[in-house]
Design a protein around this motif. Structure first.
Motif, mmCIF file in Angstrom:
data_model
loop_
_atom_site.group_PDB
_atom_site.id
_atom_site.type_symbol
_atom_site.label_atom_id
_atom_site.label_comp_id
_atom_site.label_asym_id
_atom_site.label_seq_id
_atom_site.Cartn_x
_atom_site.Cartn_y
_atom_site.Cartn_z
ATOM 1 N N VAL A 57 81.718 93.898 30.824
ATOM 2 C CA VAL A 57 81.527 92.481 31.179
ATOM 3 C C VAL A 57 82.884 91.821 31.415
ATOM 4 O O VAL A 57 83.080 91.103 32.401
ATOM 5 C CB VAL A 57 80.739 91.730 30.078
ATOM 6 C CG1 VAL A 57 80.791 90.224 30.298
ATOM 7 C CG2 VAL A 57 79.305 92.207 30.019
ATOM 8 N N LEU A 58 83.835 92.070 30.531
ATOM 9 C CA LEU A 58 85.146 91.432 30.637
ATOM 10 C C LEU A 58 85.926 91.906 31.855
ATOM 11 O O LEU A 58 86.715 91.151 32.423
ATOM 12 C CB LEU A 58 85.948 91.680 29.355
ATOM 13 C CG LEU A 58 85.388 90.982 28.119
ATOM 14 C CD1 LEU A 58 86.039 91.531 26.861
ATOM 15 C CD2 LEU A 58 85.568 89.473 28.217
ATOM 16 N N ARG A 59 85.718 93.119 32.280
ATOM 17 C CA ARG A 59 86.389 93.635 33.482
ATOM 18 C C ARG A 59 85.861 92.974 34.747
ATOM 19 O O ARG A 59 86.542 92.960 35.754
ATOM 20 C CB ARG A 59 86.193 95.148 33.594
ATOM 21 C CG ARG A 59 87.071 95.918 32.686
ATOM 22 C CD ARG A 59 86.897 97.384 32.926
ATOM 23 N NE ARG A 59 87.767 98.141 32.068
ATOM 24 C CZ ARG A 59 87.633 99.426 31.845
ATOM 25 N NH1 ARG A 59 86.657 100.094 32.413
ATOM 26 N NH2 ARG A 59 88.463 100.052 31.039
ATOM 27 N N GLY A 60 84.649 92.473 34.687
ATOM 28 C CA GLY A 60 84.034 91.865 35.857
ATOM 29 C C GLY A 60 84.392 90.406 36.049
ATOM 30 O O GLY A 60 83.660 89.667 36.682
ATOM 31 N N SER A 61 85.516 89.953 35.517
ATOM 32 C CA SER A 61 85.943 88.556 35.612
ATOM 33 C C SER A 61 84.827 87.619 35.183
ATOM 34 O O SER A 61 84.275 86.869 35.985
ATOM 35 C CB SER A 61 86.392 88.236 37.039
ATOM 36 O OG SER A 61 87.467 89.046 37.407
ATOM 37 N N PRO A 62 84.484 87.642 33.898
ATOM 38 C CA PRO A 62 83.359 86.848 33.412
ATOM 39 C C PRO A 62 83.653 85.355 33.449
ATOM 40 O O PRO A 62 84.808 84.938 33.368
ATOM 41 C CB PRO A 62 83.202 87.312 31.965
ATOM 42 C CG PRO A 62 84.587 87.682 31.567
ATOM 43 C CD PRO A 62 85.202 88.300 32.812
ATOM 44 N N GLY A 63 82.600 84.593 33.562
ATOM 45 C CA GLY A 63 82.740 83.148 33.452
ATOM 46 C C GLY A 63 82.876 82.769 31.990
ATOM 47 O O GLY A 63 82.723 83.599 31.093
ATOM 48 N N GLU A 64 83.156 81.510 31.759
ATOM 49 C CA GLU A 64 83.341 81.028 30.393
ATOM 50 C C GLU A 64 82.084 81.239 29.556
ATOM 51 O O GLU A 64 82.161 81.573 28.381
ATOM 52 C CB GLU A 64 83.716 79.548 30.431
ATOM 53 C CG GLU A 64 84.179 79.006 29.109
ATOM 54 C CD GLU A 64 84.672 77.585 29.225
ATOM 55 O OE1 GLU A 64 84.248 76.763 28.403
ATOM 56 O OE2 GLU A 64 85.466 77.305 30.142
ATOM 57 N N ASN A 65 80.901 81.058 30.164
ATOM 58 C CA ASN A 65 79.649 81.231 29.425
ATOM 59 C C ASN A 65 79.454 82.675 28.973
ATOM 60 O O ASN A 65 79.022 82.921 27.843
ATOM 61 C CB ASN A 65 78.454 80.796 30.267
ATOM 62 C CG ASN A 65 78.405 79.295 30.452
ATOM 63 O OD1 ASN A 65 78.964 78.548 29.659
ATOM 64 N ND2 ASN A 65 77.749 78.861 31.501
ATOM 65 N N GLU A 66 79.778 83.634 29.845
ATOM 66 C CA GLU A 66 79.618 85.046 29.475
ATOM 67 C C GLU A 66 80.558 85.423 28.342
ATOM 68 O O GLU A 66 80.181 86.122 27.412
ATOM 69 C CB GLU A 66 79.869 85.943 30.687
ATOM 70 C CG GLU A 66 78.792 85.838 31.751
ATOM 71 C CD GLU A 66 79.229 86.497 33.041
ATOM 72 O OE1 GLU A 66 80.334 86.192 33.522
ATOM 73 O OE2 GLU A 66 78.453 87.313 33.551
ATOM 74 N N GLU A 67 81.784 84.954 28.427
ATOM 75 C CA GLU A 67 82.746 85.266 27.373
ATOM 76 C C GLU A 67 82.329 84.607 26.054
ATOM 77 O O GLU A 67 82.427 85.213 24.992
ATOM 78 C CB GLU A 67 84.145 84.809 27.779
ATOM 79 C CG GLU A 67 85.221 85.413 26.929
ATOM 80 C CD GLU A 67 86.604 85.288 27.527
ATOM 81 O OE1 GLU A 67 87.556 85.268 26.731
ATOM 82 O OE2 GLU A 67 86.737 85.212 28.757
#
Length: 135
Positions: A57-67
């Motif tokens: 998930v973090l490699r996929g340039s997550p948005g603030e909500n995902e992080e």
């Protein structure tokens, strides 16, 4: 849950998620899974899988909500660990200290590089020092 343990779970979640964005993510995964192998071995494989999923998930340039969701999920995971195994407190504190120390100036940083060579061009890329010797 005791306030200090709640703070530890929150700090650990934030520290682990931010550490998974660095080049040292494999070492981070190894250390996190190691805590579970010592204190809740039956859950270690699940935690290893969750760590790999978080890295994806973090490699996929997550948005603030995902992080934020990742941090919340890890916080819950750490809370459950501390509730079930109070002895894990020392190991989790050591993990946070180790990872926090690694986030200073000398810590590996995430570097994303893209290059394209055209018309017999040559591309050299490095995240640090590079020495090129050409005749």
């Amino acid at each position: 849950m005791e306030d200090q343990l709640a703070v530890l779970a929150t700090t650990a979640a934030n520290t682990v998620v931010s550490s998974l964005t660095t080049d040292a993510w494999e070492r981070v995964r190894e250390r996190v899974v190691g805590v579970w192998r010592r204190h809740r071995p039956a859950e270690a494989d699940e935690v290893e899988s969750a760590t790999d999923d978080a890295v994806d998930v973090l490699r996929g340039s997550p948005g603030e909500n995902e992080e934020s969701r990742l941090v919340a999920a890890w916080e819950e995971r750490f809370r459950l660990l501390l509730d079930a195994e109070p002895a894990a407190r020392r190991a989790l504190t050591a993990l946070v200290d180790e990872l926090s120390a690694g986030q200073g100036e000398s810590a590996p940083q995430r570097i994303d590089m893209k290059a394209e060579a055209r018309d017999s061009g040559t591309v050299y890329q490095a995240g640090h020092t590079i020495n090129v010797h050409r005749p």
